[in-house]
Design an enzyme around this catalytic site. Structure first.
Site, PDB file in Angstrom:
ATOM      1  N   PRO A 134       0.779  -1.243   0.000  1.00 33.46           N
ATOM      2  CA  PRO A 134       0.000   0.000   0.000  1.00 33.46           C
ATOM      3  C   PRO A 134       0.811   1.293   0.000  1.00 33.46           C
ATOM      4  CG  PRO A 134       0.044  -0.906   2.198  1.00 33.46           C
ATOM      5  CD  PRO A 134       0.768  -1.892   1.313  1.00 33.46           C
ATOM      6  N   CYS A 135       1.436   1.595  -1.114  1.00 35.58           N
ATOM      7  CA  CYS A 135       2.193   2.841  -1.221  1.00 35.58           C
ATOM      8  C   CYS A 135       1.278   4.060  -1.111  1.00 35.58           C
ATOM      9  CB  CYS A 135       3.005   2.868  -2.513  1.00 35.58           C
ATOM     10  SG  CYS A 135       2.046   2.595  -4.010  1.00 35.58           S
TER      11      CYS A 135
END
Length: 165
Positions: A134-135
């Site tokens: 989850p950047c």
């Protein structure tokens, strides 16, 4: 041989590229599989064909958007980069909880290199399996969104979804 499928989501089309065992090698908010295959490390690249069955990932995506904000944590990913720091940073990124975004500075610290803020940002930019790694949960120090390969409106939608009660 890899398989891929484009899923309809509230954030737009999400294409997932998976191995025969269902591990995600590439994913992103696009319907262009070629865009994703370019993100896969050369050692992991293979031809991909469309498929209705991409394993459990489709169900996890559906559950995530239906409100189970931790559903994506169960998705197995297969990422590779040229450097140990990037691989380590991706593992750390997967530990950032929904609804609890961190800054690039904090992400660098969590990744074990507090002065390496640009390297931390590079790990986000090179992530081939968004949103499973989850950047989108990494923000600028002032709380603004920063960048996101799939567009800031998608990043904002994901963050708002995860922050909702």
């Amino acid at each position: 041989m890899l398989k891929y499928r484009t899923l309809d989501t509230p954030a737009g089309p999400l294409t997932v590229v998976v191995t025969g065992t269902g591990a995600v090698r590439a994913a992103g908010f696009t319907d262009q599989v070629s865009e994703l295959l370019d993100l896969v490390h050369p050692l992991l690249r293979a031809p991909a064909e469309p498929a209705d069955d991409v394993g459990p990932v489709a169900g996890h995506v559906r559950s995530y958007f239906d409100g189970d904000k931790t559903a994506l944590d169960a998705v197995v990913v297969e990422q590779h980069s040229g450097g140990e720091y990037i691989r380590h940073a991706w593992r750390v990124m997967r530990e950032i909880k929904p609804g609890a975004p961190v800054t690039y500075t904090e992400f660098a610290r969590l990744s074990g290199r507090p002065a390496a803020i640009r390297a931390a940002a590079s790990a986000c930019a090179r992530n081939p399996v968004a949103p499973f790694t989850p950047c989108h949960r990494v923000l600028r120090v002032d709380g603004s969104l920063g960048g996101y390969r799939w567009g800031l409106p998608v990043k904002r939608l994901l963050l708002d979804h995860e922050a909702a009660a």
